[in-house]
Design a protein around this motif. Structure first.
Motif, PDB file in Angstrom:
ATOM      1  N   VAL A 166       0.839  -1.192   0.000  1.00 60.79           N
ATOM      2  CA  VAL A 166       0.000   0.000   0.000  1.00 60.79           C
ATOM      3  C   VAL A 166       0.875   1.243   0.000  1.00 60.79           C
ATOM      4  O   VAL A 166       1.813   1.355   0.793  1.00 60.79           O
ATOM      5  N   GLN A 167       0.550   2.140  -0.908  1.00 55.67           N
ATOM      6  CA  GLN A 167       1.256   3.431  -0.970  1.00 55.67           C
ATOM      7  C   GLN A 167       0.355   4.492  -0.354  1.00 55.67           C
ATOM      8  O   GLN A 167      -0.863   4.467  -0.538  1.00 55.67           O
ATOM      9  N   LEU A 168       0.978   5.413   0.382  1.00 57.65           N
ATOM     10  CA  LEU A 168       0.229   6.467   1.065  1.00 57.65           C
ATOM     11  C   LEU A 168       0.672   7.827   0.566  1.00 57.65           C
ATOM     12  O   LEU A 168       1.875   8.069   0.417  1.00 57.65           O
ATOM     13  N   GLN A 169      -0.283   8.697   0.322  1.00 58.72           N
ATOM     14  CA  GLN A 169       0.026  10.041  -0.153  1.00 58.72           C
ATOM     15  C   GLN A 169      -0.728  11.047   0.699  1.00 58.72           C
ATOM     16  O   GLN A 169      -1.955  11.131   0.627  1.00 58.72           O
ATOM     17  N   ALA A 170       0.023  11.817   1.465  1.00 56.74           N
ATOM     18  CA  ALA A 170      -0.575  12.864   2.294  1.00 56.74           C
ATOM     19  C   ALA A 170      -0.570  14.187   1.536  1.00 56.74           C
ATOM     20  O   ALA A 170       0.377  14.479   0.803  1.00 56.74           O
ATOM     21  N   SER A 171      -1.612  14.972   1.742  1.00 61.48           N
ATOM     22  CA  SER A 171      -1.706  16.267   1.075  1.00 61.48           C
ATOM     23  C   SER A 171      -2.546  17.214   1.910  1.00 61.48           C
ATOM     24  O   SER A 171      -3.199  16.800   2.879  1.00 61.48           O
ATOM     25  N   GLY A 172      -2.543  18.483   1.531  1.00 65.21           N
ATOM     26  CA  GLY A 172      -3.405  19.463   2.181  1.00 65.21           C
ATOM     27  C   GLY A 172      -2.700  20.438   3.096  1.00 65.21           C
ATOM     28  O   GLY A 172      -3.332  21.339   3.647  1.00 65.21           O
ATOM     29  N   GLY A 173      -1.400  20.268   3.283  1.00 66.23           N
ATOM     30  CA  GLY A 173      -0.673  21.174   4.141  1.00 66.23           C
ATOM     31  C   GLY A 173      -0.523  22.554   3.519  1.00 66.23           C
ATOM     32  O   GLY A 173      -0.880  22.772   2.357  1.00 66.23           O
ATOM     33  N   GLY A 174       0.017  23.466   4.304  1.00 66.96           N
ATOM     34  CA  GLY A 174       0.233  24.813   3.801  1.00 66.96           C
ATOM     35  C   GLY A 174       0.642  25.755   4.913  1.00 66.96           C
ATOM     36  O   GLY A 174       0.906  25.322   6.039  1.00 66.96           O
TER      37      GLY A 174
END
Length: 110
Positions: free
Chosen positions: A1-9
């Motif tokens: 399983v690959q995980l991709q986090a996003s949404g920071g800033g």
């Protein structure tokens, strides 16, 4: 399983962000971690597949973890952000079973 986090800033203190963690396949219990510069990577919140959640004392009442199993996605809603929340945020199983992705950087200015 690959995980991709996003949404920071970059946000100001008191503002909100929502992080997303997209998994390439079905996952069971999941967690959000964060690592501030020079510090260890700590768990922020966990959630079971059925939706039972726990939150670290430092974020309790401000952050909420949730998930959408149909989308294989876990979220972290972060409200009332503080400068001390500045960190790179990662998702993984609570047992750190998967490979760490790049994480997503959250910077909170005072």
């Amino acid at each position: 399983v690959q995980l991709q986090a996003s949404g920071g800033g970059l946000v100001q203190a008191g503002e909100s962000l929502r992080l997303s963690c997209a998994a390439s396949g079905s996952v069971f219990s999941m967690a959000w971690f964060r690592q501030a510069p020079g510090k260890q990577r700590d768990v922020v919140a966990t959630i079971t597949r059925s939706g039972s959640a726990t939150h670290a004392d430092a974020v309790k009442g401000r952050f909420t973890i949730s998930r959408d199993n149909a989308k294989n996605t876990v979220y972290l809603q972060m409200n009332s952000l503080k400068p001390e929340d500045t960190a790179v945020y990662y998702c993984n199983s609570p047992f750190r079973s998967y490979s760490w992705g790049q994480g997503t950087l959250v910077t909170v200015s005072s």
